[in-house]
Design an enzyme around this catalytic site. Structure first.
Site, mmCIF file in Angstrom:
data_model
loop_
_atom_site.group_PDB
_atom_site.id
_atom_site.type_symbol
_atom_site.label_atom_id
_atom_site.label_comp_id
_atom_site.label_asym_id
_atom_site.label_seq_id
_atom_site.Cartn_x
_atom_site.Cartn_y
_atom_site.Cartn_z
ATOM 1 C CE LYS A 128 42.109 -5.089 -22.826
ATOM 2 N NZ LYS A 128 42.680 -3.913 -23.509
ATOM 3 C CG ASP B 31 42.846 -3.633 -27.168
ATOM 4 O OD1 ASP B 31 41.703 -3.180 -27.364
ATOM 5 O OD2 ASP B 31 43.180 -4.211 -26.117
ATOM 6 C CG ASN C 39 40.524 -6.695 -27.953
ATOM 7 O OD1 ASN C 39 40.838 -7.552 -28.798
ATOM 8 N ND2 ASN C 39 40.034 -5.512 -28.291
ATOM 9 C CB THR D 39 37.861 -4.292 -20.858
ATOM 10 O OG1 THR D 39 38.675 -3.153 -20.589
ATOM 11 C CG2 THR D 39 36.772 -4.422 -19.805
#
Length: 299
Positions: free
Chosen positions: A88, A125, A109, A84
């Site tokens: 990233k 994501d 991620n 996170t």
């Protein structure tokens, strides 16, 4: 040299021989700050359901510690890492191979440790965003809006492409820093329009069907009077604190970032457990993650 690649073909973990216990593999979410993360709760629920020998924890890490952490992972015993902010894009150069999506976005991620020890960079994501919206009944949108232009905004742009977007409104603090976002949108066949928040008049999103807020927690608080009351769907990737000030001011449907978090974590759990899910198992894992948070799954 990092090369784009197709996702690895995972296999179930080898069975123990002659009563030899399986040595648990390590996995973790990496970021800073990280104390608020719900990822450990989600992943532990998944591995308990699956009977997968994976330990999962949260590790606070800043960009300067990336190389040291990768050395630990390469030393063995790891299944993978969830990544996170603000990491990233930091870990991308350390991967042996990248998914096509990560190669496009320049951000990951998920770090998957393959059985041969190589590191594969993925970005789930996008899946999290698309599947969260699908639970709320939205599977197409021709002209969405995104607040922000950072790494999470890039994932949202790719999600917009999957939703069939033709045009995109990007609302940002500084248009000069939105070049990566506009270039990605154009490469995906989406026509971007960039608006600076300072120039808006309080009616910027009132007609918008879908708005992604990809801003960090509280970063949108000062934008509310410029954006005005929205009447469409707001997917706010932030979830701590919740409701955000933006969500509290919204006049339409509100989707917390926790819904995205669950759906992106399901694919991570598949990779880290090395168990290939069929659709029924995927639903079971998804629902177990929702239950672990006491969160109602819409739809």
């Amino acid at each position: 040299m990092v090369h784009p690649a197709q996702p690895p073909q995972d296999k179930p973990q080898d069975k123990p021989q002659d009563n030899q216990p399986i040595q648990p593999l390590q996995a973790a979410v990496l970021g800073k700050p990280i104390g608020h993360s719900k990822s450990p709760v989600l992943h532990r629920a998944a591995y308990e359901l699956l009977g997968a020998p994976v330990r999962y924890e949260a590790i606070e890490l800043d960009p300067a510690q990336a190389a040291e952490h990768i050395a630990r992972v390469r030393a063995g015993g790891w299944a993978g890492c969830s990544v996170t902010m603000p990491l990233k894009d930091v870990f991308v150069p350390y991967m042996d191979e990248l998914s096509d999506r990560v190669a496009r976005l320049g951000a990951l991620n998920t770090i998957v440790v393959r059985e041969d020890g190589t590191l594969f960079g993925q970005n789930t994501d996008v899946d999290g965003l698309v599947l969260a919206l699908a639970d709320f009944g939205l599977t197409r949108c021709e002209q969405p809006t995104i607040l922000g232009s950072g790494n999470t905004a890039l994932a949202a742009i790719e999600a917009c492409a999957e939703l069939g977007a033709r045009r995109l409104k990007l609302i940002v603090r500084d248009a000069s820093r939105a070049n990566r976002a506009t270039a990605l949108a154009s490469s995906l066949g989406i026509e971007p329009q960039v608006l600076e928040i300072s120039a808006l008049d309080g009616q910027a999103v009132e007609q918008d069907e879908l708005v992604f807020s990809t801003l960090p927690p509280r970063a949108a608080d000062g934008w509310i009077h410029k954006l005005g009351p929205g009447a469409g769907i707001l997917l706010d990737v932030a979830y701590d604190p919740w409701p955000s000030a933006l969500a509290s001011s919204w006049g339409g449907t509100i989707i917390s970032g926790l819904h995205m978090l669950v759906h992106q974590a399901v694919e991570q759990a598949r990779a880290f457990s090395r168990i290939d899910f069929d659709q029924a198992q995927r639903e079971n894992v998804t629902n177990a993650m929702y239950d672990s948070l006491g969160l109602h799954r819409h739809g």
